[in-house]
Design an enzyme around this catalytic site. Structure first.
Site, PDB file in Angstrom:
ATOM      1  N   LYS A 171     -23.387  70.056 -92.327  1.00  0.00           N
ATOM      2  CA  LYS A 171     -24.161  69.924 -91.101  1.00  0.00           C
ATOM      3  C   LYS A 171     -25.042  68.684 -91.002  1.00  0.00           C
ATOM      4  CE  LYS A 171     -24.524  74.844 -90.201  1.00  0.00           C
ATOM      5  NZ  LYS A 171     -25.446  75.978 -90.302  1.00  0.00           N
TER       6      LYS A 171
ATOM      7  N   ARG B 218     -29.087  74.744-115.676  1.00  0.00           N
ATOM      8  CA  ARG B 218     -30.537  74.728-115.436  1.00  0.00           C
ATOM      9  C   ARG B 218     -31.331  75.027-116.701  1.00  0.00           C
ATOM     10  NH1 ARG B 218     -30.636  77.181-109.309  1.00  0.00           N
ATOM     11  NH2 ARG B 218     -30.498  75.130-108.355  1.00  0.00           N
TER      12      ARG B 218
ATOM     13  N   GLY C 252     -32.344  71.730-102.557  1.00  0.00           N
ATOM     14  CA  GLY C 252     -33.314  71.599-101.472  1.00  0.00           C
ATOM     15  C   GLY C 252     -34.448  70.654-101.809  1.00  0.00           C
TER      16      GLY C 252
ATOM     17  N   GLY D 134     -26.403  70.924-104.077  1.00  0.00           N
ATOM     18  CA  GLY D 134     -25.720  71.967-104.839  1.00  0.00           C
ATOM     19  C   GLY D 134     -24.213  71.841-104.814  1.00  0.00           C
TER      20      GLY D 134
HETATM   21  P1  ADP Z   1     -24.666  69.954-100.615  1.00  0.00           P
HETATM   22  O1  ADP Z   1     -24.876  71.352-101.134  1.00  0.00           O
HETATM   23  O2  ADP Z   1     -24.024  69.062-101.639  1.00  0.00           O
HETATM   24  O3  ADP Z   1     -25.907  69.371-100.024  1.00  0.00           O
HETATM   25  P2  ADP Z   1     -23.682  70.918 -98.081  1.00  0.00           P
HETATM   26  O4  ADP Z   1     -24.218  72.268 -98.410  1.00  0.00           O
HETATM   27  O5  ADP Z   1     -24.332  70.137 -97.016  1.00  0.00           O
HETATM   28  O6  ADP Z   1     -23.589  70.035 -99.430  1.00  0.00           O
HETATM   29  O7  ADP Z   1     -22.157  71.042 -97.630  1.00  0.00           O
HETATM   30  C1  ADP Z   1     -21.165  71.611 -98.433  1.00  0.00           C
HETATM   31  C2  ADP Z   1     -20.165  72.352 -97.618  1.00  0.00           C
HETATM   32  O8  ADP Z   1     -19.634  71.566 -96.573  1.00  0.00           O
HETATM   33  C3  ADP Z   1     -18.991  72.786 -98.448  1.00  0.00           C
HETATM   34  O9  ADP Z   1     -18.993  74.185 -98.573  1.00  0.00           O
HETATM   35  C4  ADP Z   1     -17.761  72.286 -97.691  1.00  0.00           C
HETATM   36  O10 ADP Z   1     -16.733  73.227 -97.620  1.00  0.00           O
HETATM   37  C5  ADP Z   1     -18.333  72.028 -96.304  1.00  0.00           C
HETATM   38  N1  ADP Z   1     -17.553  71.030 -95.567  1.00  0.00           N
HETATM   39  C6  ADP Z   1     -17.231  69.790 -95.958  1.00  0.00           C
HETATM   40  N2  ADP Z   1     -16.459  69.171 -95.061  1.00  0.00           N
HETATM   41  C7  ADP Z   1     -16.239  70.045 -94.056  1.00  0.00           C
HETATM   42  C8  ADP Z   1     -15.496  70.008 -92.838  1.00  0.00           C
HETATM   43  N3  ADP Z   1     -14.816  68.926 -92.473  1.00  0.00           N
HETATM   44  N4  ADP Z   1     -15.536  71.103 -92.049  1.00  0.00           N
HETATM   45  C9  ADP Z   1     -16.215  72.189 -92.432  1.00  0.00           C
HETATM   46  N5  ADP Z   1     -16.927  72.289 -93.554  1.00  0.00           N
HETATM   47  C10 ADP Z   1     -16.943  71.230 -94.376  1.00  0.00           C
HETATM   48 MG    MG Z   2     -24.968  73.249-100.106  1.00  0.00          MG
END
Ligand code: ADP
Ligand code: MG
Length: 397
Positions: A198, A37, A375, A352
């Site tokens: 999610k 950053r 975000g 992230g």
């Molecule tokens: P980003 O930060 O890139 O937007 P998210 O925060 O939405 O991504 O999701 C990241 C998390 O999702 C990771 O910590 C990962 O462990 C979890 N994850 C990925 N696949 C699964 C799964 N099949 N079941 C549970 N958790 C998962």
């Molecule tokens: Mg995340």
């Protein structure tokens, strides 16, 4: 197109320029463990210094409770900034008090000072007009380069813009421009890969993506809610009950829009999420009732890689599995490598954990654009206006 004025549209020479950056960096034992950053803010800071501005840098760090808290001091970041810029940076243990004003009064052209964490003042998160005015009184021009904080209407990201000529920094303008033009004018085929934990976090992005993309590849934890909507039994995999119906509606929308949604056809499953979990690969109809799908399987990886290889625009957000643990990292690695290998496509990575995955596999330099806003990039992509961008002066004003 980016419709706001940037640092390049105003005369900064000899001016006191208050720059909001996103120096919300990870710290361990008083040291910065990832300087991404800080590096991201360098183009704007260098531009201002080279053009003879008196640069006052401000940021938040962590979540202090509206009062000074030494563990969230920005002081350790000064050293990093100093080293990266190759010039002296004065740290002021104050935000809008007498000490800050005296430090600003002593500045000469081309000098940089750094204020203490703006969240040490309760007016920051409250977007208190008095605090915003006090910040504004330090300077002649306000620059917002904190893209990662632009989705928050705080005093230093939005409020202060009411009291000074307010323009965008080079990072913020590039972020907004890249993400916006990807949605409005992509080279086709446009393939989006969405994963992560999610559906509820990403439903707005999924919805908007369906208006722009040709294919949507869904992996990660969120795919199980989609599979349940299709009547698949997913065992103990992550499912958000209340999002099954919205997921079904998204698949209907995709059908109407002629967007192909690709869901995994096989998974790496385990009974527990552990570093030494025993795993096996099963077809998506064969997930045992006592197991969870924790990564996409090899057949899915091949399918996804095929689609990624043909794309001319790629957006990726959300890991394909629990990539933090060895038994479940392969799908994310394979997808990341396919994105990196396609050098005919514009590839944009946001989020992230997705960026962390890219770093883990050492592929950061091999994609077109890595968004620094978690975000904020998601908000922008779902079509929400960002208060930190809204507050800036329009180009044609
Ligand atoms: P980003 O930060 O890139 O937007 P998210 O925060 O939405 O991504 O999701 C990241 C998390 O999702 C990771 O910590 C990962 O462990 C979890 N994850 C990925 N696949 C699964 C799964 N099949 N079941 C549970 N958790 C998962
Ligand atoms: Mg995340």
């Amino acid at each position: 197109m980016f419709s706001k004025k940037t640092v390049k549209d105003v005369d900064v020479r000899g001016k006191r320029v208050l720059v909001r950056v996103d120096f919300n960096v990870p710290l361990a034992e008083g040291s910065v463990t990832d300087d991404t950053r800080v590096r991201a803010a360098l183009p704007t800071l260098r531009y201002l210094v080279d053009h003879g501005a008196r640069v006052i840098v401000m940021s938040h760090l962590g979540r202090p409770k509206g009062e000074p808290d030494p563990q969230y001091s920005l002081r350790p970041v000064r050293r990093v900034l100093q080293r990266l810029l190759g010039r002296n940076v004065v740290f002021v243990d104050d935000i809008v008090g007498a000490e800050a004003h005296e430090a600003v009064d002593r500045m000469v052209d081309g000098e940089i000072i750094m204020l203490e964490n703006v969240r040490f003042n309760p007016g920051e998160k409250a977007n208190d007009p008095e605090f915003a005015k006090a910040l504004a009184s330090l300077a002649d021009i306000y620059v917002n380069d904190a893209f990662g904080a632009a989705h928050r209407a705080h005093a230093s990201t939005a409020g202060v813009a009411q009291y000074l000529p307010a323009v965008a920094g080079l990072l913020l303008s590039r972020e907004v421009e890249t993400l916006t033009s990807m949605l409005t004018d992509p080279e086709r085929p446009f393939v989006a890969i969405l994963g992560g934990s999610k559906v509820s976090d990403k439903i707005g992005v999924i919805d908007r993506m369906l208006d722009c993309v040709d294919s949507l590849l869904i992996g990660g934890g969120m795919c199980f809610t989609f599979l349940v909507a299709k009547g698949v039994d997913v065992g103990r995999s992550l499912v958000e009950e209340e999002w099954i119906e919205p997921a079904r509606q998204m698949m209907e929308k995709a059908l109407e829009r002629d967007v192909e949604i690709m869901l995994p056809v096989d998974f790496v499953v385990a009974e527990a999420i552990e570093h030494d979990s025993e795993t096996k690969v099963v077809g998506r109809e064969e997930i045992p009732s006592d197991m969870m799908g924790l990564d996409i399987g090899p057949t899915t990886s091949e399918l996804f890689k095929g689609a990624i290889g043909m794309a001319r625009t790629i957006f990726w957000n959300g890991p394909m599995g629990v990539f933090e643990m060895k038994p479940f990292e392969t799908g994310t690695r394979e997808v990341a490598m396919a994105v990196a290998r396609n050098n005919r496509a514009v590839s944009v990575i946001g989020g992230g954990d997705s960026v962390a995955a890219l770093k883990k596999f050492d592929l950061e330099e091999r994609v077109t654009f890595v968004s620094t806003g978690g975000g904020a990039s998601m908000k922008l992509l779902e079509g929400t206006t960002l208060p930190g961008v809204e507050a800036l002066m329009d180009k044609d004003a």
